[in-house]
Scaffold this motif. Sequence first.
Motif, PDB file in Angstrom:
ATOM      1  N   ARG A  88     -49.300  90.239  36.906  1.00  0.00           N
ATOM      2  CA  ARG A  88     -49.470  89.011  36.132  1.00  0.00           C
ATOM      3  C   ARG A  88     -49.054  89.269  34.697  1.00  0.00           C
ATOM      4  O   ARG A  88     -49.429  90.293  34.111  1.00  0.00           O
ATOM      5  N   LEU A  89     -48.287  88.316  34.149  1.00  0.00           N
ATOM      6  CA  LEU A  89     -47.893  88.341  32.737  1.00  0.00           C
ATOM      7  C   LEU A  89     -48.587  87.171  32.058  1.00  0.00           C
ATOM      8  O   LEU A  89     -48.415  86.027  32.478  1.00  0.00           O
ATOM      9  N   TYR A  90     -49.355  87.450  31.033  1.00  0.00           N
ATOM     10  CA  TYR A  90     -50.070  86.413  30.286  1.00  0.00           C
ATOM     11  C   TYR A  90     -49.463  86.319  28.893  1.00  0.00           C
ATOM     12  O   TYR A  90     -49.038  87.321  28.325  1.00  0.00           O
ATOM     13  N   GLY A  91     -49.437  85.105  28.349  1.00  0.00           N
ATOM     14  CA  GLY A  91     -48.947  84.997  26.988  1.00  0.00           C
ATOM     15  C   GLY A  91     -48.792  83.574  26.515  1.00  0.00           C
ATOM     16  O   GLY A  91     -49.306  82.625  27.118  1.00  0.00           O
ATOM     17  N   GLN A  92     -48.061  83.467  25.414  1.00  0.00           N
ATOM     18  CA  GLN A  92     -47.803  82.188  24.756  1.00  0.00           C
ATOM     19  C   GLN A  92     -46.336  81.817  25.005  1.00  0.00           C
ATOM     20  O   GLN A  92     -45.448  82.638  24.783  1.00  0.00           O
ATOM     21  N   ALA A  93     -46.122  80.587  25.432  1.00  0.00           N
ATOM     22  CA  ALA A  93     -44.783  80.167  25.845  1.00  0.00           C
ATOM     23  C   ALA A  93     -44.247  79.054  24.951  1.00  0.00           C
ATOM     24  O   ALA A  93     -45.002  78.289  24.362  1.00  0.00           O
ATOM     25  N   ARG A  94     -42.936  78.993  24.912  1.00  0.00           N
ATOM     26  CA  ARG A  94     -42.213  77.907  24.240  1.00  0.00           C
ATOM     27  C   ARG A  94     -41.169  77.374  25.209  1.00  0.00           C
ATOM     28  O   ARG A  94     -40.618  78.119  26.007  1.00  0.00           O
ATOM     29  N   ILE A  95     -40.916  76.095  25.083  1.00  0.00           N
ATOM     30  CA  ILE A  95     -39.946  75.448  25.964  1.00  0.00           C
ATOM     31  C   ILE A  95     -38.742  75.028  25.142  1.00  0.00           C
ATOM     32  O   ILE A  95     -38.888  74.477  24.049  1.00  0.00           O
ATOM     33  N   TYR A  96     -37.557  75.317  25.645  1.00  0.00           N
ATOM     34  CA  TYR A  96     -36.319  74.983  24.940  1.00  0.00           C
ATOM     35  C   TYR A  96     -35.477  74.041  25.798  1.00  0.00           C
ATOM     36  O   TYR A  96     -35.316  74.253  26.997  1.00  0.00           O
ATOM     37  N   HIS A  97     -34.952  73.036  25.132  1.00  0.00           N
ATOM     38  CA  HIS A  97     -34.069  72.052  25.769  1.00  0.00           C
ATOM     39  C   HIS A  97     -32.624  72.355  25.390  1.00  0.00           C
ATOM     40  O   HIS A  97     -32.359  73.123  24.464  1.00  0.00           O
ATOM     41  N   ASN A  98     -31.705  71.699  26.061  1.00  0.00           N
ATOM     42  CA  ASN A  98     -30.284  71.998  25.847  1.00  0.00           C
ATOM     43  C   ASN A  98     -29.794  71.717  24.427  1.00  0.00           C
ATOM     44  O   ASN A  98     -28.715  72.151  24.063  1.00  0.00           O
ATOM     45  N   ILE A  99     -30.567  71.035  23.613  1.00  0.00           N
ATOM     46  CA  ILE A  99     -30.180  70.793  22.217  1.00  0.00           C
ATOM     47  C   ILE A  99     -30.699  71.881  21.273  1.00  0.00           C
ATOM     48  O   ILE A  99     -30.338  71.905  20.101  1.00  0.00           O
ATOM     49  N   ASP A 100     -31.532  72.784  21.781  1.00  0.00           N
ATOM     50  CA  ASP A 100     -32.133  73.831  20.953  1.00  0.00           C
ATOM     51  C   ASP A 100     -31.240  75.065  20.892  1.00  0.00           C
ATOM     52  O   ASP A 100     -30.626  75.457  21.888  1.00  0.00           O
ATOM     53  N   ALA A 101     -31.201  75.704  19.719  1.00  0.00           N
ATOM     54  CA  ALA A 101     -30.396  76.914  19.531  1.00  0.00           C
ATOM     55  C   ALA A 101     -30.820  78.018  20.494  1.00  0.00           C
ATOM     56  O   ALA A 101     -29.987  78.762  21.020  1.00  0.00           O
ATOM     57  N   GLU A 102     -32.111  78.122  20.754  1.00  0.00           N
ATOM     58  CA  GLU A 102     -32.610  79.160  21.659  1.00  0.00           C
ATOM     59  C   GLU A 102     -32.104  78.954  23.086  1.00  0.00           C
ATOM     60  O   GLU A 102     -31.827  79.924  23.795  1.00  0.00           O
ATOM     61  N   TYR A 103     -31.980  77.708  23.500  1.00  0.00           N
ATOM     62  CA  TYR A 103     -31.417  77.412  24.817  1.00  0.00           C
ATOM     63  C   TYR A 103     -29.996  77.982  24.888  1.00  0.00           C
ATOM     64  O   TYR A 103     -29.647  78.681  25.846  1.00  0.00           O
ATOM     65  N   SER A 104     -29.208  77.705  23.865  1.00  0.00           N
ATOM     66  CA  SER A 104     -27.836  78.222  23.816  1.00  0.00           C
ATOM     67  C   SER A 104     -27.814  79.744  23.795  1.00  0.00           C
ATOM     68  O   SER A 104     -26.926  80.372  24.368  1.00  0.00           O
ATOM     69  N   GLN A 105     -28.784  80.346  23.139  1.00  0.00           N
ATOM     70  CA  GLN A 105     -28.877  81.805  23.050  1.00  0.00           C
ATOM     71  C   GLN A 105     -29.137  82.429  24.422  1.00  0.00           C
ATOM     72  O   GLN A 105     -28.586  83.484  24.739  1.00  0.00           O
ATOM     73  N   TYR A 106     -29.952  81.774  25.246  1.00  0.00           N
ATOM     74  CA  TYR A 106     -30.384  82.366  26.517  1.00  0.00           C
ATOM     75  C   TYR A 106     -29.617  81.889  27.747  1.00  0.00           C
ATOM     76  O   TYR A 106     -29.608  82.577  28.767  1.00  0.00           O
ATOM     77  N   ILE A 107     -29.005  80.727  27.712  1.00  0.00           N
ATOM     78  CA  ILE A 107     -28.455  80.127  28.933  1.00  0.00           C
ATOM     79  C   ILE A 107     -27.417  81.018  29.616  1.00  0.00           C
ATOM     80  O   ILE A 107     -27.313  81.033  30.848  1.00  0.00           O
ATOM     81  N   ASN A 108     -26.672  81.793  28.842  1.00  0.00           N
ATOM     82  CA  ASN A 108     -25.640  82.645  29.449  1.00  0.00           C
ATOM     83  C   ASN A 108     -26.205  83.861  30.178  1.00  0.00           C
ATOM     84  O   ASN A 108     -25.454  84.596  30.820  1.00  0.00           O
ATOM     85  N   LEU A 109     -27.516  84.056  30.114  1.00  0.00           N
ATOM     86  CA  LEU A 109     -28.147  85.124  30.889  1.00  0.00           C
ATOM     87  C   LEU A 109     -28.267  84.751  32.364  1.00  0.00           C
ATOM     88  O   LEU A 109     -28.557  85.601  33.197  1.00  0.00           O
ATOM     89  N   PHE A 110     -28.077  83.471  32.660  1.00  0.00           N
ATOM     90  CA  PHE A 110     -28.295  82.951  34.005  1.00  0.00           C
ATOM     91  C   PHE A 110     -26.992  82.445  34.606  1.00  0.00           C
ATOM     92  O   PHE A 110     -26.083  82.051  33.886  1.00  0.00           O
ATOM     93  N   PRO A 111     -26.934  82.407  35.944  1.00  0.00           N
ATOM     94  CA  PRO A 111     -25.764  81.771  36.562  1.00  0.00           C
ATOM     95  C   PRO A 111     -25.770  80.277  36.245  1.00  0.00           C
ATOM     96  O   PRO A 111     -26.818  79.708  35.927  1.00  0.00           O
ATOM     97  N   ASN A 112     -24.620  79.664  36.325  1.00  0.00           N
ATOM     98  CA  ASN A 112     -24.505  78.218  36.100  1.00  0.00           C
ATOM     99  C   ASN A 112     -25.103  77.502  37.305  1.00  0.00           C
ATOM    100  O   ASN A 112     -24.556  77.573  38.398  1.00  0.00           O
TER     101      ASN A 112
END
Length: 183
Positions: A88-112
């Motif tokens: 189990r991993l416990y913690g504090q989460a944030r949600i990013y949408h496609n307009i957020d810079a963080e979304y752009s930062q992470y999306i390429n880690l995943f397949p399309n």
Amino acid sequence: MGKQYSEIPDKQIEFIKHQKLFFVGTAANDGRVNISPKGMDTFRVINSKKIVWLNLTGSGNETAAHLLKSNRMTIMFCAFEGKPNILRLYGQARIYHNIDAEYSQYINLFPNIAGSRQIIELDVDLVQTSCGYAVPYMDFKEERNQLKVSMEKKGEDRIKTYWEEKNAQSIDGFKTEIEKNLK
């Protein structure tokens, strides 16, 4: 016996890399608790204190609604093959949408993957392992392709309509902010 850690040990990072399924638990201060199974190639360990996962379109959007109310989250993995283990991993989460810079930062880690709607980032503050002795052995056969096929068939415009109709609020009436993805 179970153990607790302040970060994800290397041995558990290796365990995570081989898992085909994880469970996400969230809850607002009131309303229902949500536990969602997640699969496909949607989970990444950034470092021993941070993970991200790609949230795909589903019949609801409880996780997003809950995180806007309370950013606590638990992620659980179970060993269905090999040595027994529950992580189990416990913690504090944030949600990013496609307009957020963080979304752009992470999306390429995943397949399309058609229907990708948010990326969730979790800052891990507690890691807990437990024995998993009662978890059954189960063989992985293959990924289901229904979600992928369905979202590809819908196309971007119909996915956005679906988000508006089915993903804009939780079953308890909490907003999800999915409209950020509609811009």
